[in-house]
Design a protein around this motif. Sequence first.
Motif, PDB file in Angstrom:
ATOM      1  N   LYS A 239       0.836  -1.199   0.000  1.00 32.99           N
ATOM      2  CA  LYS A 239       0.000   0.000   0.000  1.00 32.99           C
ATOM      3  C   LYS A 239       0.878   1.259   0.000  1.00 32.99           C
ATOM      4  O   LYS A 239       1.974   1.278   0.556  1.00 32.99           O
ATOM      5  N   GLY A 240       0.366   2.281  -0.673  1.00 30.89           N
ATOM      6  CA  GLY A 240       1.062   3.556  -0.731  1.00 30.89           C
ATOM      7  C   GLY A 240       2.235   3.603  -1.694  1.00 30.89           C
ATOM      8  O   GLY A 240       2.930   4.619  -1.780  1.00 30.89           O
ATOM      9  N   LYS A 241       2.474   2.537  -2.442  1.00 36.47           N
ATOM     10  CA  LYS A 241       3.587   2.475  -3.381  1.00 36.47           C
ATOM     11  C   LYS A 241       3.115   2.782  -4.804  1.00 36.47           C
ATOM     12  O   LYS A 241       1.929   2.990  -5.054  1.00 36.47           O
ATOM     13  N   LYS A 242       4.092   2.779  -5.744  1.00 37.70           N
ATOM     14  CA  LYS A 242       3.791   3.069  -7.141  1.00 37.70           C
ATOM     15  C   LYS A 242       4.131   1.862  -8.008  1.00 37.70           C
ATOM     16  O   LYS A 242       5.200   1.260  -7.852  1.00 37.70           O
ATOM     17  N   ALA A 243       3.207   1.540  -8.919  1.00 39.31           N
ATOM     18  CA  ALA A 243       3.401   0.409  -9.833  1.00 39.31           C
ATOM     19  C   ALA A 243       3.412   0.925 -11.264  1.00 39.31           C
ATOM     20  O   ALA A 243       2.509   1.667 -11.674  1.00 39.31           O
ATOM     21  N   ALA A 244       4.446   0.548 -12.013  1.00 38.34           N
ATOM     22  CA  ALA A 244       4.542   0.917 -13.421  1.00 38.34           C
ATOM     23  C   ALA A 244       4.004  -0.210 -14.285  1.00 38.34           C
ATOM     24  O   ALA A 244       4.271  -1.388 -14.013  1.00 38.34           O
ATOM     25  N   PHE A 245       3.257   0.155 -15.308  1.00 39.94           N
ATOM     26  CA  PHE A 245       2.752  -0.815 -16.268  1.00 39.94           C
ATOM     27  C   PHE A 245       3.223  -0.402 -17.657  1.00 39.94           C
ATOM     28  O   PHE A 245       3.106   0.753 -18.048  1.00 39.94           O
ATOM     29  N   ARG A 246       3.767  -1.387 -18.366  1.00 41.12           N
ATOM     30  CA  ARG A 246       4.248  -1.155 -19.729  1.00 41.12           C
ATOM     31  C   ARG A 246       3.325  -1.914 -20.673  1.00 41.12           C
ATOM     32  O   ARG A 246       3.324  -3.147 -20.696  1.00 41.12           O
ATOM     33  N   LEU A 247       2.533  -1.191 -21.425  1.00 40.00           N
ATOM     34  CA  LEU A 247       1.541  -1.778 -22.320  1.00 40.00           C
ATOM     35  C   LEU A 247       2.117  -1.842 -23.728  1.00 40.00           C
ATOM     36  O   LEU A 247       2.582  -0.837 -24.267  1.00 40.00           O
ATOM     37  N   ILE A 248       2.076  -3.041 -24.332  1.00 42.40           N
ATOM     38  CA  ILE A 248       2.668  -3.266 -25.647  1.00 42.40           C
ATOM     39  C   ILE A 248       1.644  -3.946 -26.537  1.00 42.40           C
ATOM     40  O   ILE A 248       1.238  -5.078 -26.285  1.00 42.40           O
ATOM     41  N   GLY A 249       1.210  -3.254 -27.581  1.00 38.19           N
ATOM     42  CA  GLY A 249       0.119  -3.725 -28.421  1.00 38.19           C
ATOM     43  C   GLY A 249       0.567  -4.637 -29.545  1.00 38.19           C
ATOM     44  O   GLY A 249       0.862  -4.179 -30.648  1.00 38.19           O
ATOM     45  N   MET A 250       0.589  -5.934 -29.296  1.00 39.63           N
ATOM     46  CA  MET A 250       0.839  -6.922 -30.330  1.00 39.63           C
ATOM     47  C   MET A 250      -0.450  -7.610 -30.756  1.00 39.63           C
ATOM     48  O   MET A 250      -0.429  -8.684 -31.366  1.00 39.63           O
ATOM     49  N   HIS A 251      -1.579  -7.007 -30.433  1.00 38.31           N
ATOM     50  CA  HIS A 251      -2.893  -7.512 -30.836  1.00 38.31           C
ATOM     51  C   HIS A 251      -3.252  -6.954 -32.209  1.00 38.31           C
ATOM     52  O   HIS A 251      -2.629  -6.009 -32.692  1.00 38.31           O
TER      53      HIS A 251
END
Length: 333
Positions: A239-251
């Motif tokens: 809790k209280g932390k930061k999460a990075a998401f890397r979205l890569i569109g191979m669809h």
Amino acid sequence: MKKSAYILLAALALAAPGLQAAIINKTFCIGPLSKTLSGKSVNFWGYSDCTGGGGGMGGGGMMGSGATVPGPILEIGAGDTLNLSLMVSMMSQEAAPYNGHTIHLHGADVQTMEDGVPETNGNKVNGDTYTWTPQEGHEGSYPYHCHVHTVKHLEMGLYSAVIVRPRSPSGAFLNQLNQDFATAYDYSQVYVLSTVDPAYHTASGDSTVFADYNPQYFLIGGREGKTTSAPAMTLAAAKGKKAAFRLIGMHSVNSTFQVKDSAGNAQPFTVYIRDGRALPMPKVLTSLDISPGQRADLIVSLPTTTGTWYPQVTYKTLRNNSPYATVYGKVTF
């Protein structure tokens, strides 16, 4: 010392010469595999890491037997040099004129001869080495995929990602999306988006099947994740932390990314990088469209109370944007 002075010293250190750039040599092979999707077996081809003759070698010595979909995810630093070799002998492939394979570093700033597109500048399809040195300012998420008969080979599973990360003056990776301190994160995940039309997997050559795309399976990271109780991706955070998401569109369809809490309320996230370039101004959104070939690097700030959030991708038709299905991730904190 004042905070502003610390920031100035850090900036000068990052700008100083002597950054320990790396030379990264990797060898990939290609091999067959099958995946069970919604209870049915679908045949794929996948990349494997067979650097030094290992990783992609099975007990019988067949190259590419460690293939996965998506293929290996590579992490390199801005300023590093990636030499990515592809061995094609004894690999799964089509008959001529669609035989052979390449690696196309999608979105990378490379010379034409390094681009892996057979139709331009005589790029080889029987094995080659692709060299890329991304510069500072080019941090972000980049797909790679085969560019031989792309309509078939991409669908067969020949894709994955290269993540370009910032480095400290000592050469260590920074837990930041780029050199901007505002992009610091505590956790990160790569979401490779893809779809599957099984009819493409049994068609070949110039079949009329390739004129119409009808996906039956929808994936994140090669997994279905049809419900929040059986997600495609999971992340144990705090809790209280930061999460990075890397979205890569191979669809091969449209899609929309959101993060929702357990009650279904959309939560904000900040997009810092699109398609390998930092945005002039970060965007705070609750919904982000990702079309084929597009990428986004974003950060979610988790609340200070415990709970569960669900990053999710809703896949939509190219014809009228109507939804096919939603694939779920899960973050606990």
